[in-house]
Write a protein that holds these residues in place. Structure first.
Motif, short mmCIF file in Angstrom:
data_model
loop_
_atom_site.label_atom_id
_atom_site.label_comp_id
_atom_site.label_asym_id
_atom_site.label_seq_id
_atom_site.Cartn_x
_atom_site.Cartn_y
_atom_site.Cartn_z
N HIS A 5 0.86 -1.17 0.00
CA HIS A 5 0.00 0.00 0.00
C HIS A 5 0.90 1.23 0.00
O HIS A 5 1.65 1.48 0.95
N ILE A 6 0.87 2.00 -1.07
CA ILE A 6 1.71 3.19 -1.22
C ILE A 6 0.90 4.44 -0.93
O ILE A 6 -0.23 4.59 -1.40
N LYS A 66 -2.50 -1.19 -3.49
CA LYS A 66 -3.38 -0.04 -3.26
C LYS A 66 -2.53 1.22 -3.23
O LYS A 66 -1.38 1.20 -2.77
N LEU A 67 -3.08 2.32 -3.73
CA LEU A 67 -2.42 3.62 -3.64
C LEU A 67 -3.41 4.64 -3.09
O LEU A 67 -4.56 4.69 -3.53
N THR A 68 -2.95 5.44 -2.14
CA THR A 68 -3.75 6.54 -1.62
C THR A 68 -3.00 7.84 -1.88
O THR A 68 -1.83 7.96 -1.54
N PHE A 69 -3.68 8.78 -2.49
CA PHE A 69 -3.10 10.09 -2.80
C PHE A 69 -3.47 11.07 -1.70
O PHE A 69 -4.62 11.40 -1.51
N GLY A 84 -10.52 6.13 -10.08
CA GLY A 84 -9.88 4.91 -9.62
C GLY A 84 -8.85 5.10 -8.53
O GLY A 84 -8.32 4.12 -8.00
N ILE A 85 -8.55 6.35 -8.17
CA ILE A 85 -7.53 6.64 -7.16
C ILE A 85 -8.21 7.14 -5.88
O ILE A 85 -9.02 8.08 -5.93
N THR A 86 -7.88 6.54 -4.76
CA THR A 86 -8.35 7.04 -3.47
C THR A 86 -7.61 8.33 -3.16
O THR A 86 -6.38 8.33 -3.01
N THR A 87 -8.33 9.43 -3.09
CA THR A 87 -7.72 10.75 -2.92
C THR A 87 -8.20 11.41 -1.64
O THR A 87 -9.40 11.47 -1.38
N LEU A 88 -7.26 11.92 -0.86
CA LEU A 88 -7.58 12.66 0.36
C LEU A 88 -7.01 14.06 0.23
O LEU A 88 -5.80 14.26 0.36
#
Length: 216
Positions: free
Chosen positions: A41-42, A70-73, A85-89
């Motif tokens: 998870h990055i 998984k990638l979280t921005f 498609g990108i989990t963004t916070l």
């Protein structure tokens, strides 16, 4: 773009970065290293909201996402455009403290020319306080990718306190003009010394970092 790894003397080209199986050390502190095939998870951190012109950031986010489980921005802006498609916070860790930090700079310059110190210390403390409000998301990360030295200088102490390894990528301003701030430069050098690797965009920039006592 070569990757400088101060701890291991590692140099690779940026095009090879996401194919390299032995770049990151797990949080356990063991010598076992991540494999590109391991679930990972990055967390991708940058001050940018990823504007329409920043195609290099857009492409990098999707390239990392394609190779991670998984990638979280984590955006340093308080709002950002949608990345399907990108989990963004949109945390605002960079944008929210900015106005007050520059007011502190002006006050500090009047009283003893301490503006640089006051500005950076406030910005760093505020950025880490903001990230703590997202601690559930941060604590799930296996590794953090810090894009721009300006984000690395703000966030590296917090990530180290969480036991999360990180790599950082520098561009130009963050290791040239920004070094006019001695407090920022000190924080950047500390962040780089504890990083798993540093990505630079040119051989010239690599040499600048070496001259700044970041040894390969």
């Amino acid at each position: 773009m070569p990757l400088l790894c101060p701890r291991r003397g590692l140099v690779v080209w940026y095009a090879q970065l996401l194919k390299l199986p032995e770049i990151l050390t797990p949080r356990s502190g063991t010598r076992t290293r991540f494999s590109i095939h391991s679930p990972m998870h990055i967390g991708y951190f940058t001050h940018s909201p990823v504007s329409i012109s920043e195609t290099f950031i857009h492409d990098l986010i999707y390239a990392l996402d394609a190779r991670a489980s998984k990638l979280t921005f984590f955006s340093g802006a308080a709002s950002t455009r949608d990345l399907p498609g990108i989990t963004t916070l949109p945390t605002g860790y960079h944008e929210i403290p900015e106005a007050k930090s520059y007011r502190l700079y002006k006050v500090g310059q009047v009283f003893g020319r301490r503006g640089d110190l006051l500005r950076f210390n406030y910005a760093q403390t505020a950025a880490q306080r903001i990230l703590r409000t997202h601690i559930d998301a941060v604590s799930q990360l296996d590794v953090a990718f810090l894009d721009y030295g300006t984000s690395a200088a703000l966030l590296a102490p917090f990530l180290r306190s969480m036991g999360i390894p990180y790599v950082l990528q520098v561009h130009a301003f963050d290791v040239t003009c920004a070094f006019a701030s001695e407090r920022y430069k000190s924080a950047f050098l500390e962040a780089s010394a504890h990083s798993q690797g540093i990505i630079v965009v040119s051989e010239h920039m690599r040499r600048l970092l070496v001259l700044s006592l970041i040894h390969i």
